[in-house]
Motif scaffolding. Structure first.
Motif, PDB file in Angstrom:
ATOM      1  N   UNK A 230      57.620  -4.183  -6.405  1.00 45.41           N
ATOM      2  CA  UNK A 230      57.359  -2.840  -5.421  1.00 45.41           C
ATOM      3  C   UNK A 230      56.563  -1.718  -6.364  1.00 45.41           C
ATOM      4  N   UNK A 231      56.031  -1.001  -5.521  1.00 49.08           N
ATOM      5  CA  UNK A 231      55.304   0.162  -6.559  1.00 49.08           C
ATOM      6  C   UNK A 231      56.141   0.771  -7.329  1.00 49.08           C
ATOM      7  N   UNK A 232      57.393   1.115  -7.210  1.00 50.12           N
ATOM      8  CA  UNK A 232      58.532   1.922  -7.930  1.00 50.12           C
ATOM      9  C   UNK A 232      58.645   1.087  -9.320  1.00 50.12           C
ATOM     10  N   UNK A 233      58.928  -0.342  -8.924  1.00 53.95           N
ATOM     11  CA  UNK A 233      59.215  -1.043 -10.355  1.00 53.95           C
ATOM     12  C   UNK A 233      58.142  -1.203 -11.046  1.00 53.95           C
ATOM     13  N   UNK A 234      56.794  -1.466 -10.442  1.00 54.38           N
ATOM     14  CA  UNK A 234      55.585  -1.821 -11.069  1.00 54.38           C
ATOM     15  C   UNK A 234      55.424  -0.606 -11.920  1.00 54.38           C
ATOM     16  N   UNK A 235      55.331   0.808 -11.250  1.00 53.44           N
ATOM     17  CA  UNK A 235      55.279   1.706 -12.172  1.00 53.44           C
ATOM     18  C   UNK A 235      55.852   2.106 -13.259  1.00 53.44           C
ATOM     19  N   UNK A 236      56.967   1.698 -13.490  1.00 51.53           N
ATOM     20  CA  UNK A 236      57.860   1.784 -14.673  1.00 51.53           C
ATOM     21  C   UNK A 236      57.265   1.183 -15.837  1.00 51.53           C
ATOM     22  N   UNK A 237      56.508   0.097 -15.574  1.00 55.65           N
ATOM     23  CA  UNK A 237      56.005  -0.737 -16.566  1.00 55.65           C
ATOM     24  C   UNK A 237      54.763  -0.380 -17.177  1.00 55.65           C
ATOM     25  N   UNK A 238      54.114   0.598 -16.515  1.00 57.60           N
ATOM     26  CA  UNK A 238      52.560   1.005 -16.860  1.00 57.60           C
ATOM     27  C   UNK A 238      52.849   1.740 -18.311  1.00 57.60           C
ATOM     28  N   UNK A 239      52.012   1.388 -19.200  1.00 61.17           N
ATOM     29  CA  UNK A 239      52.137   2.223 -20.836  1.00 61.17           C
ATOM     30  C   UNK A 239      51.486   3.418 -20.496  1.00 61.17           C
ATOM     31  N   UNK A 240      52.269   4.245 -21.018  1.00 61.89           N
ATOM     32  CA  UNK A 240      51.511   5.730 -21.124  1.00 61.89           C
ATOM     33  C   UNK A 240      51.943   6.411 -22.489  1.00 61.89           C
ATOM     34  N   UNK A 241      52.756   5.586 -23.402  1.00 65.24           N
ATOM     35  CA  UNK A 241      53.065   6.020 -24.482  1.00 65.24           C
ATOM     36  C   UNK A 241      52.434   5.124 -25.579  1.00 65.24           C
ATOM     37  N   UNK A 242      52.297   5.756 -26.908  1.00 64.49           N
ATOM     38  CA  UNK A 242      51.905   4.727 -28.041  1.00 64.49           C
ATOM     39  C   UNK A 242      52.679   3.742 -28.076  1.00 64.49           C
ATOM     40  N   UNK A 243      52.223   2.551 -28.188  1.00 64.76           N
ATOM     41  CA  UNK A 243      53.052   1.190 -28.323  1.00 64.76           C
ATOM     42  C   UNK A 243      53.001   0.956 -29.815  1.00 64.76           C
ATOM     43  N   UNK A 244      54.307   0.681 -30.328  1.00 59.76           N
ATOM     44  CA  UNK A 244      54.887   0.038 -31.615  1.00 59.76           C
ATOM     45  C   UNK A 244      55.484  -1.261 -31.591  1.00 59.76           C
TER      46      UNK A 244
END
Length: 367
Positions: A230-244
């Protein structure tokens, strides 16, 4: 001239269905800066009141818009190249293409951008050899990086009608990138991390360069984890911070969980060193194979929140992979595991329909 479409999402203005794309309250009728109620609430309250058009209607809309472009700017998510460079684009795009690799500011600090550009070029020639690629441009919409070179290429390749369309899968950041190229006084497209924000074509004219820019809805390839959530669960996975990366030593029959979505079990007799690059909000958890099965069946919130509806519609498949040293095992929309010193044999349990595979060589972090 009276506006007929919402400049935020491209939906046709309507007065019958509150919450649906394009609904314009009577209080906003006639205003030059009017946007639909759905866009207004998404911008100010972060709520997506309606998913809008279904996948098929969105697909038809994108196909129609793509036929009117002289040049396509395909915006790719640097953290999901396989999901971004879907073979579907070979059927959609009919003009020269500039590939804009977005979110370069979120790469690990030690990662040369050139590595990712090389990986994207190799994948492009493998998946989309028929398209006329005019260049690859690493950019960051958030930090305003690389846009001068992209803009120069747009002017150089603009075609007869100077009409340039921005295409991309959902959440690749094409609306954000387009917003950076517009003059500050112009109304911008609605931007959010929820898939389905853009519903139709929005058109912008740049007087300074005589370019017409088109924003389009996000393409839904159906092969990423985010495509089946769903849009809400998918939105939580969007990368918006630097990935280490997270370094993990895996023992024989030990399992690595990527949230409540995937279990990777090592089948080699000796231990293996891996580096994990997870999507945003995904907990990387090491455990034994039996415990992993129990956690996958009933995932606790600390593994990453999954709503009940999404949990109920997920089905699982199990496959075996041999990942050579220096290569990645990826789960589209979820992240990847880089194998470092020795080949590794994995048994992977992941959602049916989500693309998984081995990427040669590592996407980032080469020696």
């Amino acid at each position: 001239m009276k506006k007929t479409h919402c400049p935020g999402c491209g939906a046709v203005f309507q007065t019958d269905s509150p919450g649906e794309p394009g609904f314009l309250p009577s209080s906003a009728t006639g205003r030059d800066d009017a946007i639909c109620q759905r866009c207004f609430r998404l911008l100010h309250y972060g709520r997506l009141e309606s998913p809008g058009k279904d996948d098929r209607r969105i697909g038809r809309s994108i196909m129609d818009i793509a036929g009117k472009m002289d040049l396509a700017v395909l915006v790719g998510d640097i953290f999901d190249l396989e999901g971004s460079l879907t073979p579907d684009w070979g059927k959609v795009i009919r003009c020269p293409v500039l590939l804009a690799l977005n979110k370069t500011d979120l790469l690990p600090k030690k990662t040369p951008v050139e590595e990712v550009v090389e990986a994207a070029e190799n994948l492009w020639h493998k998946r989309l050899p028929s398209l006329n690629l005019r260049g690859i441009f690493p950019v960051s919409a958030r930090e305003n990086l690389g846009l001068d070179k992209l803009n120069e290429a747009m002017i150089l390749n603009r075609g007869v009608h100077h009409c340039i369309g921005f295409l991309g899968v959902t959440n690749a950041g094409k609306s954000s990138l387009l917003s950076r190229l517009l003059p500050k006084q112009q109304k911008e497209p609605t931007v959010s991390n929820l898939p389905g924000t853009t519903q139709g074509a929005t058109r912008w004219y740049l007087d300074s360069t005589d370019l017409t820019l088109l924003d389009t809805p996000g393409w839904i390839p159906g092969t990423r984890l985010t495509d089946i959530l769903c849009p809400e669960c998918a939105g939580r996975l969007v990368v918006h911070k630097r990935v280490d990366s997270q370094y993990v030593e895996m023992a024989n029959k030990s399992s690595l969980m990527l949230g409540g979505y995937t279990v990777i079990t090592l089948m080699d007799s000796s231990s293996r060193a891996v580096s994990v690059y997870p999507a945003q909000g995904i907990k990387v958890h090491s455990t034994n194979s039996e415990k992993a099965k129990l956690l996958l069946d009933s995932p606790p919130d600390w593994l990453g929140v999954v709503c009940k509806d999404c949990r109920n519609k997920l089905c699982w498949e199990e496959r075996e992979y041999l990942v050579p040293s220096g290569c990645d095992f990826f789960v589209s929309g979820l992240g990847w595991v880089a194998v470092r010193n020795h080949d590794a044999r994995f048994v992977v349990k992941s959602p049916v329909g989500v693309e998984t595979g081995v990427r040669v060589p590592n996407l980032i972090g080469k020696k």
